[in-house]
Enzyme design. Sequence first.
Site, PDB file in Angstrom:
ATOM      1  N   ASN A 156       0.881  -1.176   0.000  1.00  0.00           N
ATOM      2  CA  ASN A 156       0.000   0.000   0.000  1.00  0.00           C
ATOM      3  C   ASN A 156       0.914   1.219   0.000  1.00  0.00           C
ATOM      4  O   ASN A 156       1.448   1.597   1.037  1.00  0.00           O
ATOM      5  CB  ASN A 156      -0.885  -0.051   1.251  1.00  0.00           C
ATOM      6  CG  ASN A 156      -1.872   1.096   1.317  1.00  0.00           C
ATOM      7  OD1 ASN A 156      -1.812   2.028   0.509  1.00  0.00           O
ATOM      8  ND2 ASN A 156      -2.770   1.034   2.275  1.00  0.00           N
ATOM      9  N   ARG A 187      -2.563  -1.889  -3.469  1.00  0.00           N
ATOM     10  CA  ARG A 187      -3.801  -1.140  -3.257  1.00  0.00           C
ATOM     11  C   ARG A 187      -3.720   0.124  -4.113  1.00  0.00           C
ATOM     12  O   ARG A 187      -2.764   0.891  -4.002  1.00  0.00           O
ATOM     13  CB  ARG A 187      -3.925  -0.749  -1.791  1.00  0.00           C
ATOM     14  CG  ARG A 187      -5.131   0.104  -1.574  1.00  0.00           C
ATOM     15  CD  ARG A 187      -5.234   0.611  -0.167  1.00  0.00           C
ATOM     16  NE  ARG A 187      -6.416   1.439  -0.083  1.00  0.00           N
ATOM     17  CZ  ARG A 187      -6.509   2.515   0.690  1.00  0.00           C
ATOM     18  NH1 ARG A 187      -5.512   2.870   1.462  1.00  0.00           N
ATOM     19  NH2 ARG A 187      -7.605   3.222   0.701  1.00  0.00           N
ATOM     20  N   ARG A 190     -12.211  15.631   7.705  1.00  0.00           N
ATOM     21  CA  ARG A 190     -12.968  15.959   6.484  1.00  0.00           C
ATOM     22  C   ARG A 190     -14.407  16.319   6.839  1.00  0.00           C
ATOM     23  O   ARG A 190     -15.002  15.692   7.718  1.00  0.00           O
ATOM     24  CB  ARG A 190     -12.971  14.761   5.532  1.00  0.00           C
ATOM     25  CG  ARG A 190     -11.673  14.586   4.785  1.00  0.00           C
ATOM     26  CD  ARG A 190     -11.683  13.323   3.948  1.00  0.00           C
ATOM     27  NE  ARG A 190     -10.737  12.354   4.457  1.00  0.00           N
ATOM     28  CZ  ARG A 190     -10.639  11.099   4.036  1.00  0.00           C
ATOM     29  NH1 ARG A 190     -11.449  10.651   3.114  1.00  0.00           N
ATOM     30  NH2 ARG A 190      -9.736  10.293   4.556  1.00  0.00           N
ATOM     31  N   GLU A 202      -8.370  -5.427   4.581  1.00  0.00           N
ATOM     32  CA  GLU A 202      -8.252  -5.109   3.158  1.00  0.00           C
ATOM     33  C   GLU A 202      -7.057  -5.830   2.540  1.00  0.00           C
ATOM     34  O   GLU A 202      -7.092  -6.253   1.389  1.00  0.00           O
ATOM     35  CB  GLU A 202      -8.105  -3.596   2.979  1.00  0.00           C
ATOM     36  CG  GLU A 202      -9.395  -2.859   3.308  1.00  0.00           C
ATOM     37  CD  GLU A 202      -9.190  -1.413   3.695  1.00  0.00           C
ATOM     38  OE1 GLU A 202      -8.638  -1.163   4.790  1.00  0.00           O
ATOM     39  OE2 GLU A 202      -9.569  -0.533   2.922  1.00  0.00           O
TER      40      GLU A 202
END
Length: 406
Positions: A7, A91, A241, A385
Site C-alpha cells: 500500500n 492497493r 474531512r 483489506e
Amino acid sequence: MNVLVINAGSSSVKYQLFDMTNETVMAKGKVERIGMETAMLTHEPAGKLEIREVSEILDHTTAIRKVLRILTDPKEGVLRSLHDVHAVGHRVVHGGETFSGSVRIDEGVKQEIKRLFDLAPLHNPGALTGILAVEANLPHITQVAAFDTAFHQTMPPVSFRYPIPSVFYKKHRVRRYGFHGTSHQYVSGRVSELSGRPLDQMKMITCHIGNGASVTAIMNGKSFDTSMGLTPLEGLMMGTRSGDIDPAIVPFAMDKEDLSLNEVNSMLNRHSGLFAVSGGLGDMREIIEAAQEGDRNAQLAFDMYEYRLRKYIGAYAAAMNGFDALVFTAGVGENSALLRKTVCDRLSFLGVKLDDEANERRTGDDRIVSAADSRIEVWVIPTNEELMIARDTFREAVNETMQPST
Ligand code: AMP
C-alpha cells in the site's frame, strides 16, 4: 504461494507478506518519511520482535529494496530468497469506470492508473510509484492492482450520477465512485459466511468508520449506494474531512475569507470534521474522553458524527426497502462500543436491538452484537483489506500460470 501486499502512499509504503496456503501473515511493516534523511522502516516478522531502522531513503525504489532485503535477511527475515516472493498485490485508490475488479498489471493498466491521476491526485501517483518500484526490484514478478472504487462499480446511475449538467460526466467523468470498496466487500462477505446466509439473498449496511469514513448499502452482495463520491470527501463527517456540506459554502468561503481554491480544498479535507467542531481534536478516542470530562465542543463533535452516520443508515434502509444486517468496521466501528450503542439505540424503530454485554466485550474478533430477538443483525467485523488484496493477487497469479503459453 507467498504474496506481498503493498500500500504505497506519497511518502510511505506499507506491506504485508502472506503465505496463501493458510492465509497467514508472515511479516508486515512500513517505511515512512520516504524522501527524507530520517526515513523509518518498521518491520514485524510473525512471532519475532519488531525492528526499527532509521536511514536515508530518498525514493520508493530504495524503500521497496529495503523491504525486500529485510524480508530475506538471514536473521530478521522470513524468506530464504527473493524467489520466494511469488506475486505482489497493490492497493490503488482510484480505478475510475475502467476497473470493476482487481487486474493483473500490464502497460495498459499502468497507463490507465496514470490517466486517473486527476481524479485522485493525492493517491494514485503514490500507487503507481509503488508499482514501478517493485518492477525495478523484481522485473518479472506478477503484479496485481486492487482498486478501492472497484466494488462500487455496480452502483446504478440513480446512485452514481450527480444532478448537474451532463457535460461534467461525459467530458470529465464527474460521478460518484465511492471508496473503501475492498473493506465493504470483505466485511459483507464475512457476515454472509458467519451467519450462514447467501450473500445474494441479503441486504446489508456496512459502516467503515475510521479516520476516513463511509457507509455502503449492499444489496444481494453488490454495492447499491455508498456515501463517498467523486472523491473521498463526500458523505459522513470524518476526522478532519467535512463530509456533506452545502456546495455553496465553497464560493461563499472564498469570497468572505479571501481564500483560494486550494485553501478551501485544504480547509474541507484537513481542517474540518471532528477536528473543526471539537476545536482541535481529530481522534475519536480523545473526543470521547474530552466529552466525558464535560467538554461541550467535543460532545457536539461526537453527537454530529453519530447523527450524520445514523441519517445515512436511515437513508440506506429506505434505499433498499429494508435491510437484514448492520455492520461496523475500522477504528471507530471496531472499537467504540459507545458509538455503536448510541447509533443502535436510536434505530430501535427499525428493529435494531443490541446485546449490551456483547457490544461491550472487547475481543478483536468477528462477532455479532445484536440481541437474539433483534430484527436486524448487528455485527462487528475487523476489516482486512490486505487479505482481500492478497486473495485477488493469488487468484490472478494462479490464473496466469494456468494460461497456455504462446
Ligand atoms: P482507522 O482510520 O481505521 O485506523 O481509525 C482511526 C480512528 O479510530 C481514530 O479516530 C481513533 O481515535 C479511533 N479509535 C480507535 N480506537 C478507539 C476506541 N477505543 N474508541 C473510540 N475510537 C477509537
